[in-house]
Design an enzyme around this catalytic site. Structure first.
Site, PDB file in Angstrom:
ATOM      1  N   LEU A   1      11.699 -20.300  -4.782  1.00  0.00           N
ATOM      2  CA  LEU A   1      10.712 -19.536  -4.001  1.00  0.00           C
ATOM      3  C   LEU A   1       9.426 -19.514  -4.792  1.00  0.00           C
ATOM      4  O   LEU A   1       9.448 -19.355  -6.011  1.00  0.00           O
ATOM      5  CB  LEU A   1      11.211 -18.103  -3.753  1.00  0.00           C
ATOM      6  CG  LEU A   1      10.249 -17.105  -3.099  1.00  0.00           C
ATOM      7  CD1 LEU A   1      10.989 -16.167  -2.157  1.00  0.00           C
ATOM      8  CD2 LEU A   1       9.487 -16.250  -4.112  1.00  0.00           C
TER       9      LEU A   1
ATOM     10  N   HIS B   1       2.451   3.131  -9.108  1.00  0.00           N
ATOM     11  CA  HIS B   1       2.290   1.687  -9.332  1.00  0.00           C
ATOM     12  C   HIS B   1       3.490   1.120 -10.086  1.00  0.00           C
ATOM     13  O   HIS B   1       3.944   0.011  -9.823  1.00  0.00           O
ATOM     14  CB  HIS B   1       1.002   1.410 -10.113  1.00  0.00           C
ATOM     15  CG  HIS B   1      -0.249   1.739  -9.337  1.00  0.00           C
ATOM     16  ND1 HIS B   1      -0.408   1.392  -8.018  1.00  0.00           N
ATOM     17  CD2 HIS B   1      -1.389   2.396  -9.687  1.00  0.00           C
ATOM     18  CE1 HIS B   1      -1.598   1.808  -7.582  1.00  0.00           C
ATOM     19  NE2 HIS B   1      -2.208   2.430  -8.584  1.00  0.00           N
TER      20      HIS B   1
ATOM     21  N   ASP C   1       0.823  -1.209   0.000  1.00  0.00           N
ATOM     22  CA  ASP C   1       0.000   0.000   0.000  1.00  0.00           C
ATOM     23  C   ASP C   1       0.864   1.269   0.000  1.00  0.00           C
ATOM     24  O   ASP C   1       1.958   1.272   0.571  1.00  0.00           O
ATOM     25  CB  ASP C   1      -0.909  -0.021   1.239  1.00  0.00           C
ATOM     26  CG  ASP C   1      -2.047   0.975   1.126  1.00  0.00           C
ATOM     27  OD1 ASP C   1      -2.301   1.483   0.005  1.00  0.00           O
ATOM     28  OD2 ASP C   1      -2.685   1.253   2.154  1.00  0.00           O
TER      29      ASP C   1
HETATM   30  C1  FPP Z   1      -2.175   0.077  -3.186  1.00  0.00           C
HETATM   31  O1  FPP Z   1      -1.647   1.374  -3.164  1.00  0.00           O
HETATM   32  C2  FPP Z   1      -1.629  -0.638  -4.324  1.00  0.00           C
HETATM   33  C3  FPP Z   1      -2.351  -1.280  -5.260  1.00  0.00           C
HETATM   34  C4  FPP Z   1      -3.815  -1.335  -5.251  1.00  0.00           C
HETATM   35  C5  FPP Z   1      -1.706  -1.960  -6.378  1.00  0.00           C
HETATM   36  C6  FPP Z   1      -0.424  -2.640  -6.028  1.00  0.00           C
HETATM   37  C7  FPP Z   1       0.302  -2.873  -7.275  1.00  0.00           C
HETATM   38  C8  FPP Z   1       1.631  -2.826  -7.425  1.00  0.00           C
HETATM   39  C9  FPP Z   1       2.601  -2.653  -6.315  1.00  0.00           C
HETATM   40  C10 FPP Z   1       2.219  -2.973  -8.760  1.00  0.00           C
HETATM   41  C11 FPP Z   1       2.392  -4.389  -9.135  1.00  0.00           C
HETATM   42  C12 FPP Z   1       1.125  -4.929  -9.589  1.00  0.00           C
HETATM   43  C13 FPP Z   1       0.731  -5.117 -10.836  1.00  0.00           C
HETATM   44  C14 FPP Z   1      -0.712  -5.359 -11.093  1.00  0.00           C
HETATM   45  C15 FPP Z   1       1.694  -5.069 -11.955  1.00  0.00           C
HETATM   46  P1  FPP Z   1      -2.646   2.599  -3.355  1.00  0.00           P
HETATM   47  O2  FPP Z   1      -2.768   2.878  -4.800  1.00  0.00           O
HETATM   48  O3  FPP Z   1      -3.943   2.316  -2.662  1.00  0.00           O
HETATM   49  O4  FPP Z   1      -1.872   3.736  -2.615  1.00  0.00           O
HETATM   50  P2  FPP Z   1      -2.504   4.952  -1.774  1.00  0.00           P
HETATM   51  O5  FPP Z   1      -3.159   4.323  -0.571  1.00  0.00           O
HETATM   52  O6  FPP Z   1      -1.310   5.762  -1.426  1.00  0.00           O
HETATM   53  O7  FPP Z   1      -3.470   5.653  -2.675  1.00  0.00           O
END
Ligand code: FPP
Length: 249
Positions: free
Chosen positions: A132, A38, A21
């Site tokens: 892994l 992301h 997150d």
């Molecule tokens: C949450 O942060 C993150 C996600 C919902 C997506 C996690 C994805 C990745 C780390 C990239 C790898 C994944 C793929 C599909 C290639 P947020 O966007 O909710 O962050 P915020 O809380 O700061 O808004």
């Protein structure tokens, strides 16, 4: 490197799950758009897989896309799916070199074709690796997983000679064997970055006795020391599984 085996007792978790997150907030702090967060998050995920493997962790599950994430703005959902379709083929040589077996938890049927094909290819090409298990949780929800197992159990009971007796024979072990995760080790350590203290529908069944670790670090800024800090804290926890401290010593 930090020692996770004090007094010769192995204390490394077998299965670590991470809620990655903070991508959006990280991007905002950089003056960038959420997708940049992301993108950087995906790069960090790739590094974490390598660090986890080097540290001796056997299974790592990463929460990449939840069943609820479809409700995000269409552009962001599309961006995440494109990122997946782009990053996975690029990560394949690394996975092969590091003996990583790529697996998925969740229902990938609704994913766009390019993302689904990239996932299927990565699963197939790394199927015999043993270093892994990287378990990407995609279109995954803990409630959905439990519900699917309930339906499975009901159908299974219907096929038995005595329906009531079959239902009564269900216990946590038998039920877990009917879940998507049946051949994945129980979750030992759940890490959530980004400061929130929630489980967010991740590994609900196995959260029963998982150790929870929360850090304020935003996922794109997560580094090897942060992973080591989580593992060190885990090593110091006493896992009692309902028993007394004296019993587990
Ligand atoms: C949450 O942060 C993150 C996600 C919902 C997506 C996690 C994805 C990745 C780390 C990239 C790898 C994944 C793929 C599909 C290639 P947020 O966007 O909710 O962050 P915020 O809380 O700061 O808004």
């Amino acid at each position: 490197m930090a020692d996770f085996t004090p007094m010769g007792k192995p204390v490394l978790p077998t299965h670590v799950g991470i809620i990655m997150d903070g991508n959006g907030r990280w991007a905002k702090a950089q003056g960038s758009v959420r997708l940049e967060g992301h993108q950087k998050g995906a790069e960090v995920a790739r590094d974490v897989v390598k660090w986890a493997k080097d540290l001796g962790i056997r299974q790592l599950s990463l929460y990449a896309f939840s069943t609820e994430n479809w409700d995000r703005p269409k552009l962001e959902v599309r961006g995440l799916m494109s990122l997946l379709a782009m990053m996975l083929p690029r990560s394949l040589p690394d996975m092969q070199q590091n003996d990583i077996r790529f697996r998925v938890l969740g229902d990938i049927a609704p994913l766009p074709g390019s993302a689904r094909r990239a996932v299927e290819k990565a699963c197939a090409e790394t199927a015999t690796n043993t270093g892994l298990d990287l378990i990407l949780c995609l279109n995954y929800g803990g409630q959905q997983e439990i519900l699917a197992a309930v339906k499975h159990a009901a159908r299974w009971a219907m096929q038995q000679p005595d329906y009531d007796q079959a239902l009564d024979s269900l216990n946590p072990e038998l039920f877990r064997a009917m879940m998507w995760r049946h051949d994945v080790a129980p979750l030992d350590l759940m890490i959530r970055t980004g400061g929130e203290k929630r489980i967010s529908n991740f590994h609900l069944w196995d959260a029963a006795y998982a150790e929870l670790y929360f850090t304020d670090v935003l996922w794109p800024a997560f580094c090897k020391q942060d992973l080591q800090a989580a593992l060190l804290e885990y090593a110091g926890r006493e896992r009692r599984f309902g028993r007394t401290s004296e019993q587990v010593l």
